[in-house]
Design a protein around this motif. Structure first.
Motif: not given
Length: 117
Positions: A4-32
């Motif tokens: 369960p600890e590994v699954l929790e870390r994976i889930t946390a990392r996935r949420a972190e990457l999803d947030g980063l992806e949203e930021q990058l998409v927003k920046q990409l839209v602004e740059v374009r």
């Protein structure tokens, strides 16, 4: 069985990457959007430059609007103009010296004046 600890870390990392992806998409839209604005500004500047060049070519020298009429900043040089008269030449030389002092012209060592690049 999964730890369960590994699954929790994976889930946390996935949420972190999803947030980063949203930021990058927003920046990409602004740059374009900014790149599109710059492209429009570049096209407008190009058109204005061409228009000014055409107007100057037609007029032969710089043209400005004065009281709704086109007027040249510098009149055309007349071929038989008398410049040998000292009374007419010295005030002109004084004005040219003032322009050189203010950075508009360059005074050469031989006393002649040239336009700054």
């Amino acid at each position: 069985m999964m730890d369960p600890e590994v699954l929790e870390r994976i889930t946390a990392r996935r949420a972190e990457l999803d947030g980063l992806e949203e930021q990058l998409v927003k920046q990409l839209v602004e740059v374009r959007a900014e790149r599109d604005e710059l492209a429009v500004a570049e096209r407008v500047l190009q058109r204005l430059s061409e228009q000014i060049a055409d107007e100057q070519a037609e007029a032969g020298s710089s043209v400005v609007q004065v009281a709704g009429r086109a007027a040249r900043l510098v009149p055309d040089r007349a071929p038989g103009l008398e410049t040998g008269v000292r009374g007419k030449l010295e005030p002109l030389r004084g004005k040219l010296t003032k322009l050189a002092d203010r950075g508009w012209l360059h005074k050469r060592p031989d006393g002649r004046f040239t336009a700054r690049p």
